[in-house]
Every structure is written in C-alpha cells, then in structure tokens.
Design a protein around this motif. Structure first.
Motif, PDB file in Angstrom:
ATOM      1  N   GLY A 262       0.793  -1.229   0.000  1.00 52.15           N
ATOM      2  CA  GLY A 262       0.000   0.000   0.000  1.00 52.15           C
ATOM      3  C   GLY A 262       0.818   1.267   0.000  1.00 52.15           C
ATOM      4  N   GLU A 263       2.136   1.137   0.023  1.00 50.93           N
ATOM      5  CA  GLU A 263       3.003   2.324   0.071  1.00 50.93           C
ATOM      6  C   GLU A 263       3.390   2.808  -1.321  1.00 50.93           C
ATOM      7  N   MET A 264       3.040   2.025  -2.319  1.00 48.97           N
ATOM      8  CA  MET A 264       3.486   2.304  -3.689  1.00 48.97           C
ATOM      9  C   MET A 264       2.297   2.438  -4.635  1.00 48.97           C
ATOM     10  N   TYR A 265       2.419   3.353  -5.612  1.00 45.61           N
ATOM     11  CA  TYR A 265       1.534   3.288  -6.765  1.00 45.61           C
ATOM     12  C   TYR A 265       2.157   2.253  -7.694  1.00 45.61           C
ATOM     13  N   THR A 266       1.342   1.419  -8.315  1.00 41.99           N
ATOM     14  CA  THR A 266       1.892   0.417  -9.236  1.00 41.99           C
ATOM     15  C   THR A 266       1.129   0.445 -10.555  1.00 41.99           C
ATOM     16  N   THR A 267       1.842   0.112 -11.609  1.00 40.93           N
ATOM     17  CA  THR A 267       1.190  -0.035 -12.912  1.00 40.93           C
ATOM     18  C   THR A 267       2.044  -0.997 -13.734  1.00 40.93           C
ATOM     19  N   LYS A 268       1.569  -1.323 -14.920  1.00 41.78           N
ATOM     20  CA  LYS A 268       2.347  -2.231 -15.783  1.00 41.78           C
ATOM     21  C   LYS A 268       2.706  -1.519 -17.079  1.00 41.78           C
ATOM     22  N   VAL A 269       3.908  -1.759 -17.553  1.00 40.62           N
ATOM     23  CA  VAL A 269       4.375  -1.128 -18.789  1.00 40.62           C
ATOM     24  C   VAL A 269       5.017  -2.198 -19.666  1.00 40.62           C
ATOM     25  N   GLU A 270       4.634  -2.207 -20.955  1.00 36.41           N
ATOM     26  CA  GLU A 270       5.306  -3.121 -21.876  1.00 36.41           C
ATOM     27  C   GLU A 270       6.452  -2.371 -22.537  1.00 36.41           C
TER      28      GLU A 270
ATOM     29  N   ILE B 183       0.964   8.050 -16.901  1.00 36.01           N
ATOM     30  CA  ILE B 183      -0.343   8.736 -16.774  1.00 36.01           C
ATOM     31  C   ILE B 183      -1.215   8.010 -15.746  1.00 36.01           C
ATOM     32  N   ASP B 184      -1.162   6.675 -15.763  1.00 35.27           N
ATOM     33  CA  ASP B 184      -1.930   5.876 -14.812  1.00 35.27           C
ATOM     34  C   ASP B 184      -1.464   6.163 -13.376  1.00 35.27           C
ATOM     35  N   ILE B 185      -0.148   6.287 -13.195  1.00 39.85           N
ATOM     36  CA  ILE B 185       0.380   6.587 -11.855  1.00 39.85           C
ATOM     37  C   ILE B 185      -0.083   7.977 -11.402  1.00 39.85           C
ATOM     38  N   VAL B 186      -0.051   8.947 -12.310  1.00 40.62           N
ATOM     39  CA  VAL B 186      -0.497  10.308 -11.938  1.00 40.62           C
ATOM     40  C   VAL B 186      -1.970  10.261 -11.533  1.00 40.62           C
ATOM     41  N   LYS B 187      -2.788   9.532 -12.285  1.00 43.42           N
ATOM     42  CA  LYS B 187      -4.228   9.410 -11.954  1.00 43.42           C
ATOM     43  C   LYS B 187      -4.399   8.811 -10.569  1.00 43.42           C
TER      44      LYS B 187
END
Ligand code: 5GP
Length: 190
Positions: free
Chosen positions: A89-97, A137-141
């Motif tokens: 819960g301390e991190m924003y996470t997303t996936k990038v190819e 962009i997903d992390i900023v959102k």
C-alpha cells in the motif's frame, strides 16, 4: 526544434524493428550541451504551467528530466521497474510493456513522492506506442495529482502512441516528430 532535428539527421541510425538509435548523443552517451537546450525548450513550451514535479521512468528518461528540472526548479521523481511488487500500500503500481525489450514490467512509485497537491510534467526520451507514457499517466491518476502535460524528445509519429495520448486531451509536446524512416532517409513533421 531545429538543433535536435539536425543532430538526428547527422548521428541517428535506423535499425530493424522501427528503432532509431540515438545512443551517441541522447540515451547512452549524452551530449549535455544539446540536452541543456532540450531542457530550456521544455521550459519554454510549458512556461504557462504551474509544474511542481517532473515524473519520468527509468532509465533513459532520468538524465533528460534532471537537466530539464533545473529550468523548472522542481524535483524529479522516476518510476522504477520492479521485479516483483510488494503490495504493502506504500506504492503506486502499474504495468508497462517495453518497446525495445518486448517485456511487461511492473512499475512502482512511492506514494511519499507524488500526491493530490502536485502538478506534474511527464518527460521521456522516446514516444512509440505510448506504453511508457500511459503507465506514467496511470500513476499520476492514482496519485490524484494534476497532469499538466508530457514532453517527449523524439516521437515516432508513424506509431500510434502520440495520437492516442492527444486523443485523451493530454497536452503533448514532442521536440522532434519523425514521420517516416528507412535505412537512408528520415522525414520530420513540421
Ligand atoms: P513506447 O512505450 O511509447 O512504445 O516506447 C517508449 C519507450 O521505448 C521509450 O522510453 C524508449 O526507451 C523506448 N523506445 C521506443 N522506441 C525507441 C527507438 O526508436 N529508439 C530508442 N532508442 N528507444 C526507443
């Protein structure tokens, strides 16, 4: 940006798989005099935006973002490619190819360094299919920050990322847009 376009024509090398190699001046050996001008140009184009933070992704965006940040007088924060995500819960996470490695990465950013009070400028070296930028962009959102726009050094305009991001209503400033490239020719959009 004429200085950049001239340099791409002089030193850029087109490789199979729609790869433009600019590693003699941008993302392996770095021409700091040129990157300094790139930083100034980003500042000129986003001078009307109340930027509080520049966000990029490791590795090749970091140097460019750091030089640009001196003109904005704001910190740089970079998203990290992680082997495994610790969902504490301390991190924003997303996936990038990854365009160049054809691999999907988990990308993380500590919640300590981006929040609703921030106005963010995204910076990266290349824009191709847009995966890296869409991840940022997903992390900023997720952070609740305001996205002011994205500054890209080289956009490959014949790939779909730029169109997709402009269609989302995001302000995208690319300093050189390559419209076509072959072994012996390269054309820019005006
Ligand atoms: P995208 O996620 O937009 O498909 O690709 C962007 C990322 O892939 C950039 O961060 C950059 O590191 C890498 N990349 C994409 N196209 C090229 C290219 O033509 N040359 C180089 N050197 N890197 C590229």
């Amino acid at each position: 940006m004429k200085l950049l376009k001239d340099r791409i024509l002089k030193d850029g090398v087109v490789k199979p798989g729609n790869i433009l190699k600019v590693d003699s001046f941008l993302n392996h050996q770095m021409d700091i005099t040129l990157i300094n001008e790139i930083g100034k140009e980003f500042k000129r184009r986003f001078s009307d935006c109340p930027i509080t933070k520049i966000l990029t992704i490791e590795a090749s965006g970091i140097g460019i973002a750091c030089i640009a940040a001196q003109y904005f007088d704001v910190p740089v924060v970079f998203a990290k490619k992680a082997q495994s995500v610790n969902l504490d819960g301390e991190m924003y996470t997303t996936k990038v190819e990854s365009f160049t490695h054809k691999k999907v990465y988990d990308v993380i950013l500590s919640k300590k360094f981006l929040g609703p009070e921030d106005h963010v400028l995204l910076i990266d070296d290349f824009l191709a299919n847009g995966c890296a930028l869409l991840g940022l962009i997903d992390i900023v959102k997720k952070s609740g920050a305001t996205l002011e726009g994205a500054g890209i050094v080289i956009e490959k305009g014949f790939q779909h990322g730029g169109q997709e991001i402009r269609d989302m209503g995001i302000r995208l400033e690319s300093l050189a847009i390559v419209d076509s490239m072959t072994d012996d020719s390269l054309t820019f959009r005006d």
